[in-house]
Structures are given as C-alpha cells and as structure tokens.
Design a protein around this motif. Sequence first.
Motif, PDB file in Angstrom:
ATOM      1  N   PRO A 148       0.784  -1.224   0.000  1.00  0.00           N
ATOM      2  CA  PRO A 148       0.000   0.000   0.000  1.00  0.00           C
ATOM      3  C   PRO A 148       0.827   1.292   0.000  1.00  0.00           C
ATOM      4  CG  PRO A 148      -0.182  -1.163   2.104  1.00  0.00           C
ATOM      5  CD  PRO A 148       0.500  -2.063   1.145  1.00  0.00           C
ATOM      6  N   TRP A 149       1.776   1.405   0.892  1.00  0.00           N
ATOM      7  CA  TRP A 149       2.538   2.641   0.980  1.00  0.00           C
ATOM      8  C   TRP A 149       3.990   2.291   1.218  1.00  0.00           C
ATOM      9  CZ3 TRP A 149       0.079   6.958  -0.198  1.00  0.00           C
ATOM     10  CH2 TRP A 149      -1.313   6.962  -0.074  1.00  0.00           C
ATOM     11  N   SER A 150       4.835   3.115   0.712  1.00  0.00           N
ATOM     12  CA  SER A 150       6.234   2.808   0.898  1.00  0.00           C
ATOM     13  C   SER A 150       7.064   4.042   0.678  1.00  0.00           C
ATOM     14  CB  SER A 150       6.654   1.727  -0.089  1.00  0.00           C
ATOM     15  OG  SER A 150       6.293   2.128  -1.390  1.00  0.00           O
ATOM     16  N   SER A 151       8.287   3.983   1.114  1.00  0.00           N
ATOM     17  CA  SER A 151       9.225   5.046   0.783  1.00  0.00           C
ATOM     18  C   SER A 151      10.291   4.450  -0.110  1.00  0.00           C
ATOM     19  CB  SER A 151       9.843   5.626   2.049  1.00  0.00           C
ATOM     20  OG  SER A 151      10.607   4.640   2.693  1.00  0.00           O
ATOM     21  N   ALA A 152      11.021   5.297  -0.758  1.00  0.00           N
ATOM     22  CA  ALA A 152      11.967   4.800  -1.747  1.00  0.00           C
ATOM     23  C   ALA A 152      13.191   5.699  -1.827  1.00  0.00           C
ATOM     24  CB  ALA A 152      11.295   4.730  -3.114  1.00  0.00           C
ATOM     25  N   HIS A 201       9.275  -0.773   2.996  1.00  0.00           N
ATOM     26  CA  HIS A 201       7.968  -0.666   3.626  1.00  0.00           C
ATOM     27  C   HIS A 201       8.044  -1.250   5.025  1.00  0.00           C
ATOM     28  CE1 HIS A 201       3.687  -0.498   4.150  1.00  0.00           C
ATOM     29  NE2 HIS A 201       3.594  -1.810   4.287  1.00  0.00           N
ATOM     30  N   LEU A 202       7.685  -0.449   5.992  1.00  0.00           N
ATOM     31  CA  LEU A 202       7.756  -0.880   7.384  1.00  0.00           C
ATOM     32  C   LEU A 202       9.128  -1.457   7.706  1.00  0.00           C
ATOM     33  CD1 LEU A 202       4.245  -2.562   7.734  1.00  0.00           C
ATOM     34  CD2 LEU A 202       4.942  -0.365   8.661  1.00  0.00           C
TER      35      LEU A 202
END
Lengths: 270, 270
Positions: free
Chosen positions: A199-203, A237-238
């Motif tokens: 669903p959501w993540s950083s990169a 993610h997490l």
Amino acid sequence: MQGAARQSLNGGAERGAAGVSANVDGSTLDGKGPLFGQIKRAVAGQILRGRWQAGERLPNEEQLSSLYGVSRQTVHKAIALLAREGFLVRRRRAGTFVASVRHDRFALPIEDIGDVITRNGGVYEFRILDRKTLRNGEGLRWPDVPDGTPLLSLDCLHLGDGAPIQYERRLVNLDAVPEVADEPFDSVAPSRWLVDQVPWSSAEHTVKAVNATADLAALLGVEPGTACLSIRRQTVHLNRSITLVHFLSVGDRFSLSGSSITDSATELNL
Amino acid sequence: MQGAARQSLNGGAERGAAGVSANVDGSTLDGKGPLFGQIKRAVAGQILRGRWQAGERLPNEEQLSSLYGVSRQTVHKAIALLAREGFLVRRRRAGTFVASVRHDRFALPIEDIGDVITRNGGVYEFRILDRKTLRNGEGLRWPDVPDGTPLLSLDCLHLGDGAPIQYERRLVNLDAVPEVADEPFDSVAPSRWLVDQVPWSSAEHTVKAVNATADLAALLGVEPGTACLSIRRQTVHLNRSITLVHFLSVGDRFSLSGSSITDSATELNL
DNA sequence: CGGCCAATTATGTACATACATTATCGTCGC
DNA sequence: GCGACGATAATGTATGTACATAATTGGCCG
C-alpha cells in the motif's frame, strides 16, 4: 465574500481598525481566501520582492499579529507553513529569519512507464524476459537484505508502439511479499502489481547516465554505447526492503521532467 | 518526559481515563513527541499495516478525538497533515478516506556543483570558457523570452580535483537581472551568484541522458560518445524568466540521488 | 575573566469554543 | 419520478487562553 465572511466572524469594528493600521505599514492583505493564506502571500511577497532580505529577522508573531490585525495563532499557522516550505527558518527564542540558502529540491514524478506511454497516446506492452527465484548471495547480492533471503528476479522489457523504451531488472523480497511468487504477470506489469499490493512505501533513487552495453543495446534496439538513463530505486515498507529495481531507458526516448518542489510561488500566485 | 508534560498540561484524571478507553480499541499512542505527531503515527500505522484499506473511510474527527482522547483540533492537525502528505483524501461532509492512488514523486536535490564537490572533500574550481551578450533570436532563441531581449550567454566548466565534472551552458535574462552584466565571475560561479542575487524562484527541470559530442567530450576529457547526464533548468521569478541553463555531466562522475518526497514514513518512524 | 544559572523571549503545542463552508441526503412539491 | 431546497454532517478556519520548550541574554559568583 470572504471579506464579508470575515466581517461577520469578528464583529467588524475592532479588526477593521486593526486592518487600517496594517495598511499604513504597506502590509495589506488581499482579502482572497483564508486569512492564513493571505498572511502567507503577504509575507512571501515581502521576501520575493526583496523587502525582507535573506538572513533578515522578521517581526515576531505578536508583532505580525497586530500588524496584520489577526490573532497570533493565525500568524503562527501562516509562518509555520512558510517555514515548512523552506522560505523561513525559525529558532525558538531567536526568532524567524528569511532562509538564506534555498535548500532547493526539484520533484520528478515516479510514474509507471505504462501510464506515461498510454497518456501520450502510445500503445504499451511489456514482456517478461526472464523470471527465476534465487537466494540472496547466490550469484548476486542485494546488500540491504540478509543473505539467504528468497528473492524473485525479473527481467522485463517495456515497449511503446512496439519500440523498446525501457529495460527493467528487478529483485523482489519474497519474505516481504510472498504473494508475488504466485503472480504470473501476464496482464499486469510487476511495477504496477507491486504498487497495488504494497500500500505505501518510501523509496531511494539514484539517477545517472550510462552507455549501453552490447546486450542492453540489442534488447533496446539501439547501437551499443548509446546513452541511457539509469534509474535505480529501492523501495522500503515498514523497515523491510521490498524491491530493488533498475530501469534503463534510451536517452532520447525517455526523460524525466518536473518542477520545483516548492510550488509555493505558484500556489501563492506571485 | 513528554508523557509527564502532558500530564501536567491537562489535569491527569479526565484524559487519563480517555486514554484508557482508547487503548481498548487497540489505538494506543506511543507517548513520544507532540500529540499530533503521535496521532499521525497511529493513523499512518493503521494504513501502512493495511488495517485501514485504500478507499476506506476513516472515523470522523469527533470520533477520532474521543478514540485517542485528545481534542478535535489536535486530531484535525494530524489528519490535515497526513492529507497534505498524500496519505488521505478529505472531502467536506463526505469524510476522510485512505488515498487510493499514491501520487508519488521523488525528490532530487538541486545543489550547487561546487557545494557537492567541496562537501565530498574535493577541490572545486570553475572556468568561464566564453561570455558574450546578445539579443534573443540572434543566432539562438530562448522561446520563453521575447525576441530582442538582451541576454548574457555563459559557457562554464566545473572541475573537481582538477578533473572536469560538469559543463554548463547558460543564458541569463538581462532585462530581469541587469546587475549580472557587471559581474566578472572571477571568484563566484554564475549559478552561485544567481542563487544569492535572485532571492526566490521556481524552476522547471528536464533530465535525460545524451552521448557526448566530440566538442563536449574534449572539454570534459572523455571519449566522444560517453554517456552524459543532461539537466536542463529554467528558472522563473515573479513571472519573469531569469535564466535557462543546461548542465552536462559525465555519467560516472556525477549522479542524482534522493528519497521519496513523502519522507513521512521515515518521519513517522514506521 | 570565565563559567554557570536564572530570567526572558520567541516559538511550539494543546484545548475550548464558535462559526464558515460544502457536499450530501432526504423531503417536499410538482 | 424528478428537481428544488433545506436540514445535516463533515471538514475548515479563526480566536482566546494557557502552558511547554528551547535558547539567548545577562547577571552572579567563583
């Protein structure tokens, strides 16, 4: 209408008077939109027009609030937003200063290559060239993931109107996304699938230019040595690494473009 | 200490009780940092862990405030920030929803090449290779500026530890920045000078990969055809075009890297 | 003179309250 | 049934008040 609203909000007389005193100083609010936005524009205007120079100290919230005839919280909101956007630097007890260094960043869209091609009226296809599962450290190593972690390795080619645009080399952490093992990717591309699933993540990204190797050139249908844009992205993610992907695109068939991150100036109509 | 602060802030008993009722629901605040930040983390956590799915509607501010045992304004601040960061979409009367599409962008720093080199411990130099004034449309044309506008044209080479890193081709609008005509640029580089002079601006960028021409290759000291990163930037200030610049950098001596624009996940420690 | 500590000042957070704004929903009338 | 329209429910803004936090300033003491 906004002006009228404000009138009714705070029994005209007092704030009307305050407004007048503000005008004397040349700090007029334009009456458009929310008060805090007007304050933002007013302050940003002073800076953009050079009346408040870089490094200079602004009046404190108390003074600004009486200058513009609004409450301290409203000033605070406006100023805090400008600070967040990089125009101002605030230090407790010291005050608020016009930022001297523009810690400027520009934003480039991360878009699905398929979306880009489709949006530009092209016909998008992709082909999975190779797919295998392996364990980290066997043959290749993804440094941010423990050795032995099961990985899915994908090689993929993206085409626009039949012409190769981008080559994608991807590793997916099967411990983090086990479902990917069952996904055939016959209709939906891996990048799209991952976006939908996780669903959501950083990169983290790195962009550079490289010359096409013979193999890559053959895949992309260009001369060996052709300049290619290389985008490396690692998604987290997490606190778990999800996927590591390397995109290679033909220089003159693909580019990144975007505008300054602080769209404030646009936002502020200045 | 933060917890203690909160205790003293709002006479323990009532909010203590509210806190307990919140815990029952599994929505515990971690007690670290400002309340609104705790709310942000709690809500973002629900989303990131998939308990609140994309498109799903959140409890309204009233409910959240009693759920977490804080005032509506505090909830509002947290939720509004999450919305601004792209996690949530809010519609009056309709409610707050988990954003379905990640309108994801990544941020790359625009830094002065000199700063980058210096920061990495290198010795920075630059050389002005060519400098001339001309009028737009005579020999070359800058489309976003009226024909006949006086322009300053600069060719510049940036070196790190004596090795050419980046070639810069720049046009400056002399109508917008007349002072630049008197600046010799013998100690300060044009980009730096402009950043210092023109206080704030917005910019458009395009990034792509190109093969070095023979001329460029000679300047940069590489083989012709070497892949180079091309960054084109147009800067605007108060609706006037200030400068148009084209940077060309050797692929393996220069790269751009940055993280997702929404550093929220990092920010939120999730 | 130098360092420590307390007063001061400016920003930061939180709550209570009130009202504005805007869609949506339902109802009434045609 | 369908459109107008008002009630309603949600978010958005603004103010007042209070206290927290951080850092500079200045004074005191050694």
